[in-house]
Design a protein around this motif. Structure first.
Motif, PDB file in Angstrom:
ATOM      1  N   VAL A  19       0.847  -1.186   0.000  1.00  9.55           N
ATOM      2  CA  VAL A  19       0.000   0.000   0.000  1.00  9.55           C
ATOM      3  C   VAL A  19       0.884   1.238   0.000  1.00  9.55           C
ATOM      4  CG1 VAL A  19      -1.763   1.293   1.234  1.00  9.55           C
ATOM      5  CG2 VAL A  19      -1.822  -1.209   1.224  1.00  9.55           C
ATOM      6  N   GLY A  20       0.699   2.121  -0.957  1.00  7.99           N
ATOM      7  CA  GLY A  20       1.515   3.324  -1.041  1.00  7.99           C
ATOM      8  C   GLY A  20       0.759   4.529  -0.534  1.00  7.99           C
ATOM      9  N   LEU A  21       1.309   5.715  -0.778  1.00  6.27           N
ATOM     10  CA  LEU A  21       0.652   6.949  -0.389  1.00  6.27           C
ATOM     11  C   LEU A  21      -0.597   7.150  -1.232  1.00  6.27           C
ATOM     12  CD1 LEU A  21       3.662   9.385  -0.092  1.00  6.27           C
ATOM     13  CD2 LEU A  21       2.479   8.206   1.752  1.00  6.27           C
ATOM     14  N   THR A  22      -1.599   7.737  -0.627  1.00  4.29           N
ATOM     15  CA  THR A  22      -2.816   8.038  -1.357  1.00  4.29           C
ATOM     16  C   THR A  22      -2.538   9.140  -2.367  1.00  4.29           C
ATOM     17  OG1 THR A  22      -4.064   7.473   0.614  1.00  4.29           O
ATOM     18  CG2 THR A  22      -5.220   8.726  -1.081  1.00  4.29           C
ATOM     19  N   GLN A  23      -3.174   9.069  -3.495  1.00  6.14           N
ATOM     20  CA  GLN A  23      -2.962  10.078  -4.524  1.00  6.14           C
ATOM     21  C   GLN A  23      -3.292  11.465  -3.993  1.00  6.14           C
ATOM     22  OE1 GLN A  23      -2.413  10.030  -8.004  1.00  6.14           O
ATOM     23  NE2 GLN A  23      -2.571   7.916  -8.627  1.00  6.14           N
ATOM     24  N   ARG A  24      -2.592  12.453  -4.452  1.00  6.57           N
ATOM     25  CA  ARG A  24      -2.856  13.832  -4.063  1.00  6.57           C
ATOM     26  C   ARG A  24      -4.251  14.224  -4.523  1.00  6.57           C
ATOM     27  NH1 ARG A  24       0.182  18.723  -6.877  1.00  6.57           N
ATOM     28  NH2 ARG A  24      -0.912  17.732  -8.564  1.00  6.57           N
ATOM     29  N   ASN A  25      -4.955  14.962  -3.674  1.00  8.60           N
ATOM     30  CA  ASN A  25      -6.315  15.366  -3.987  1.00  8.60           C
ATOM     31  C   ASN A  25      -6.477  16.842  -3.677  1.00  8.60           C
ATOM     32  OD1 ASN A  25      -8.998  15.519  -4.540  1.00  8.60           O
ATOM     33  ND2 ASN A  25      -9.664  14.480  -2.675  1.00  8.60           N
ATOM     34  N   GLY A  26      -6.389  17.689  -4.683  1.00  8.62           N
ATOM     35  CA  GLY A  26      -6.663  19.094  -4.487  1.00  8.62           C
ATOM     36  C   GLY A  26      -5.472  19.958  -4.160  1.00  8.62           C
ATOM     37  N   CYS A  27      -4.257  19.439  -4.127  1.00  7.11           N
ATOM     38  CA  CYS A  27      -3.082  20.262  -3.853  1.00  7.11           C
ATOM     39  C   CYS A  27      -2.784  21.148  -5.057  1.00  7.11           C
ATOM     40  CB  CYS A  27      -1.868  19.390  -3.521  1.00  7.11           C
ATOM     41  SG  CYS A  27      -1.996  18.532  -1.939  1.00  7.11           S
ATOM     42  N   LYS A  28      -2.325  22.366  -4.785  1.00  7.47           N
ATOM     43  CA  LYS A  28      -1.970  23.289  -5.847  1.00  7.47           C
ATOM     44  C   LYS A  28      -0.603  22.949  -6.423  1.00  7.47           C
ATOM     45  CE  LYS A  28      -4.483  27.026  -3.521  1.00  7.47           C
ATOM     46  NZ  LYS A  28      -4.369  28.365  -2.890  1.00  7.47           N
ATOM     47  N   ARG A  57      -5.116  21.189   3.990  1.00 12.27           N
ATOM     48  CA  ARG A  57      -6.076  20.448   3.182  1.00 12.27           C
ATOM     49  C   ARG A  57      -5.528  19.046   3.049  1.00 12.27           C
ATOM     50  NH1 ARG A  57      -5.036  24.551   0.066  1.00 12.27           N
ATOM     51  NH2 ARG A  57      -4.294  23.251  -1.637  1.00 12.27           N
ATOM     52  N   TYR A  58      -6.272  18.079   3.478  1.00 10.33           N
ATOM     53  CA  TYR A  58      -5.768  16.707   3.511  1.00 10.33           C
ATOM     54  C   TYR A  58      -5.818  16.091   2.117  1.00 10.33           C
ATOM     55  CZ  TYR A  58      -5.509  16.891   8.553  1.00 10.33           C
ATOM     56  OH  TYR A  58      -5.149  17.224   9.830  1.00 10.33           O
ATOM     57  N   CYS A  59      -4.749  15.390   1.779  1.00 14.01           N
ATOM     58  CA  CYS A  59      -4.645  14.765   0.459  1.00 14.01           C
ATOM     59  C   CYS A  59      -4.417  13.268   0.579  1.00 14.01           C
ATOM     60  CB  CYS A  59      -3.514  15.408  -0.349  1.00 14.01           C
ATOM     61  SG  CYS A  59      -1.933  15.505   0.535  1.00 14.01           S
ATOM     62  N   ASN A  61      -4.306   9.760   3.792  1.00 11.48           N
ATOM     63  CA  ASN A  61      -4.314   9.352   5.192  1.00 11.48           C
ATOM     64  C   ASN A  61      -3.078   9.884   5.905  1.00 11.48           C
ATOM     65  OD1 ASN A  61      -4.876   8.097   7.602  1.00 11.48           O
ATOM     66  ND2 ASN A  61      -4.148   6.078   6.928  1.00 11.48           N
ATOM     67  N   GLY A  62      -3.268  10.943   6.704  1.00  9.95           N
ATOM     68  CA  GLY A  62      -2.145  11.547   7.413  1.00  9.95           C
ATOM     69  C   GLY A  62      -1.320  12.481   6.567  1.00  9.95           C
ATOM     70  N   LEU A  63      -1.756  12.754   5.341  1.00 12.34           N
ATOM     71  CA  LEU A  63      -1.011  13.602   4.409  1.00 12.34           C
ATOM     72  C   LEU A  63      -1.749  14.922   4.213  1.00 12.34           C
ATOM     73  CD1 LEU A  63      -0.201  10.914   1.702  1.00 12.34           C
ATOM     74  CD2 LEU A  63       1.241  11.646   3.600  1.00 12.34           C
ATOM     75  N   VAL A  64      -0.975  15.996   4.066  1.00 10.03           N
ATOM     76  CA  VAL A  64      -1.562  17.318   3.883  1.00 10.03           C
ATOM     77  C   VAL A  64      -0.880  18.040   2.732  1.00 10.03           C
ATOM     78  CG1 VAL A  64      -2.179  17.541   6.325  1.00 10.03           C
ATOM     79  CG2 VAL A  64       0.040  18.393   5.524  1.00 10.03           C
ATOM     80  N   CYS A  65      -1.582  19.009   2.153  1.00  7.82           N
ATOM     81  CA  CYS A  65      -0.996  19.856   1.121  1.00  7.82           C
ATOM     82  C   CYS A  65      -0.127  20.908   1.825  1.00  7.82           C
ATOM     83  CB  CYS A  65      -2.090  20.542   0.307  1.00  7.82           C
ATOM     84  SG  CYS A  65      -3.137  19.381  -0.623  1.00  7.82           S
TER      85      CYS A  65
END
Length: 470
Positions: A19-28, A57-59, A61-65
């Motif tokens: 399982v890798g990092l979740t894809q970025r969602n909404g980061c500029k 802004r969360y992108c 699980n535990g990841l933020v922009c």
């Protein structure tokens, strides 16, 4: 019936996908998707006294922009010039170059300078220091590469492989040692040349297929932003890295770092420090099939090229696949390298991906290429069944008892000698999948680089890159 076999294979393989990092969602475009702890720590807008530079802004699980400039400032604007940075795109192999971030802890690690006080004790009035900074180290002059001390794993008092247990009064100041790594006499000869005896160091007392430092200078370690190992890759151009699509499928481009010139993932004491680059673009083969791994290839475009050095050089690519090339590979000496585990913990009836936590020393193993129809015949005797069809996008190697790539080796290269050229190699495959590890008559499947060469050429040409040729 045939579809049921494919579905069973998909389930078996998918169950063991890392399982890798979740894809970025909404980061500029000006932001990167990183763990929240790093973004909080790097916030320079007042350290809690003022409003943060941006609301999280969360992108994932535990990841933020997180603001890229904020991250850059955190690592670059330190009080000492010797502080490293995982975003470094200007690293040099000269002695003034700072070492990169300590990916194990996520904290910047100071360079091995004269005033460095982070050396570990290895006995009364003794410290683990880089071998070239101790007068009692076994050192022999060796022309351009200067030193070749032998490293014995059994008698180093707990020090790491590039260190020696040195009496305090025998330490040599870095600015005073005559054994500085130099690259002034280095001349790039072209793609695919190995350093058959490694650089600087010989190993003694090892028996687990370790490679030598810088023996295969095209080896790449792909890491996530938190410094965790993802998979292997191969340098095919100073600004292009080839890997397998399935290993990086769940990672956004700005969630991956490419590290070149490394050998011991737990050490930062190498005479030539590794270089780290950000990824500008991740290009996945448009016909990649996640159910059966057909066309399992991704091309990573770096934001800036690696600096070509004795320990960082691209490998040659093979020509587009022909019958003659197939025959040449069957006769060649082929080698696979990676930081994977030597064996699989899974049972004999489980199809396993070559993905797992890394071994810290780069391994190498000699493997014979297996002819395509013979490989298909062997694999049909496994859980894959009698109707299994091996895609031409795979090349097989191995099937020798006790010799195989395994978990953690995903994306790493399989490369073969070039006819009539000494110590020169071309890339044949990328570690993709297999049925267990180290079993006789069970070859592993590698992404067939020659079969997909036209795709590589097209992607490179569209972006203005000229691939090296033999």
């Amino acid at each position: 019936m045939y579809s049921s076999y494919l579905w069973a294979l998909f389930i078996l393989i998918s169950c063991h996908a890392k399982v890798g990092l979740t894809q970025r969602n909404g980061c500029k475009a000006t932001e990167s998707c990183v763990i929240e702890e790093i973004c909080t720590k790097s916030d320079d807008s007042g350290r809690g006294l003022l409003t943060p530079r941006s609301f999280y802004r969360y992108c994932g699980n535990g990841l933020v922009c997180c603001d890229k400039e904020q991250l850059d400032n955190y690592y670059f604007n330190q009080e000492q010039e010797t502080i490293g940075n995982p975003w470094d795109t200007t690293a040099s192999t000269s002695t003034s170059t700072t070492e990169a971030i300590n990916f194990k802890s996520g904290d910047p690690a100071a360079e091995d300078g004269d005033d460095n006080d982070d050396y570990k004790s290895c006995g009364g009035q003794r410290l683990c220091v880089p071998r070239h900074l101790c007068r009692t180290g076994e050192v022999n002059d060796d022309g351009r590469y200067i030193i070749r001390p032998k490293i014995d794993s059994a008698s180093n008092f707990g020090c790491k492989y590039f260190e020696i247990c040195c009496p305090v009064n025998e330490r040599v100041e870095k600015k005073s040692t005559r054994l500085q790594p130099v690259t002034t006499n280095f001349t790039y000869q072209g793609c695919g040349y190995s350093n058959p005896k490694g650089l600087y160091y010989d190993l003694v007392g090892f028996n687990d297929n370790e490679s030598l430092f810088a023996q295969y200078p095209w080896m790449i370690a792909l890491m996530d932003i938190d410094g965790k190992y993802i998979c292997g890759g191969t340098l095919i151009h100073s600004q292009l890295v080839l890997t397998t699509a399935h290993n990086v499928a769940k990672y956004d481009a700005d969630s991956i770092l490419a590290r070149a010139g490394d050998w011991d993932l737990n050490s930062q004491r190498e005479l030539h420090p590794y270089q780290t680059r950000r990824i500008a673009n991740k290009l996945t083969h448009e016909k990649y099939n996640k159910a059966n791994f057909h066309n399992d290839m991704a091309l990573l475009v770096l934001e800036k090229p690696f600096e070509i050095s004795p320990h960082i050089q691209p490998i040659c690519l093979p020509p587009v696949e022909t019958v003659q090339l197939q025959d040449d590979l069957l006769k060649a000496q082929c080698i696979a390298t990676g930081w994977g585990t030597p064996s699989s913990p899974m049972n004999l009836t489980t199809a396993t991906l070559k993905m797992a936590p890394e071994e810290h020393l780069l391994k190498r193993i000699d493997l014979p290429v297996v002819e395509h129809s013979q490989c298909q015949k062997k694999l049909r005797r496994t859980i894959l069944g009698l109707r299994f069809r091996l895609s031409p996008s795979f090349i097989c190697a191995g099937g020798v008892e006790g010799k195989d790539t395994c978990q953690g080796d995903g994306g790493s290269p399989l490369f073969c000698t070039m006819s009539g050229q000494k110590d020169r190699y071309q890339l044949a495959g990328l570690v993709s999948w297999g049925i267990e590890c180290n079993n006789k008559d069970f070859p592993a499947a590698y992404t067939n680089v020659a079969y997909l060469r036209d795709w590589i050429n097209g992607q490179a040409q569209q972006r203005g890159f000229v691939l090296p040729t033999p």
